[in-house]
Design a protein around this motif. Sequence first.
Motif, mmCIF file in Angstrom:
data_model
loop_
_atom_site.group_PDB
_atom_site.id
_atom_site.type_symbol
_atom_site.label_atom_id
_atom_site.label_comp_id
_atom_site.label_asym_id
_atom_site.label_seq_id
_atom_site.Cartn_x
_atom_site.Cartn_y
_atom_site.Cartn_z
ATOM 1 N N ASN A 9 -23.101 -23.699 17.680
ATOM 2 C CA ASN A 9 -22.579 -22.674 18.206
ATOM 3 C C ASN A 9 -21.735 -22.587 19.532
ATOM 4 O O ASN A 9 -20.762 -22.176 19.789
ATOM 5 N N GLU A 12 -19.778 -25.524 19.793
ATOM 6 C CA GLU A 12 -18.467 -25.535 19.068
ATOM 7 C C GLU A 12 -17.345 -24.914 19.633
ATOM 8 O O GLU A 12 -16.127 -24.842 19.434
ATOM 9 N N ASN A 13 -17.825 -23.879 20.163
ATOM 10 C CA ASN A 13 -17.085 -22.154 21.027
ATOM 11 C C ASN A 13 -16.954 -22.448 22.622
ATOM 12 O O ASN A 13 -17.487 -21.266 22.690
ATOM 13 N N ASP A 14 -16.547 -23.858 22.469
ATOM 14 C CA ASP A 14 -16.358 -23.824 24.136
ATOM 15 C C ASP A 14 -14.567 -24.146 24.873
ATOM 16 O O ASP A 14 -14.029 -24.689 25.039
ATOM 17 N N PRO A 15 -14.102 -22.366 24.921
ATOM 18 C CA PRO A 15 -12.463 -22.599 24.039
ATOM 19 C C PRO A 15 -12.076 -23.108 26.285
ATOM 20 O O PRO A 15 -10.971 -23.866 26.364
#
Length: 92
Positions: A9, A12-15
């Motif tokens: 997570n 995958e969630n590394d803006p």
Amino acid sequence: MDKETILNNIFENDPLGILEIKAKNPIITPDDRLLASFEEINSFFEIHNKEPQKTTDMKERGLFSRLKGIKENPTKIEALKQYDRFNLLGDI
């Protein structure tokens, strides 16, 4: 939630792309440096319509010295002749 799911997570969630693996810079060979150096001389000729001279302008003088060194080295002449757009290396 298990540790693997938590880590997935995070990745995958590394803006901001902070965790993104970046490619390494390409390796620059001595031939690449020689060509880049000669292209600077070509650019000078293209802009000023003359070979660099031994002047008080340090940039031009550096290009003059570089070109002189290339002209004195048959191996460098051979490597660069295909890039010599202005016949700076003379008739080969």
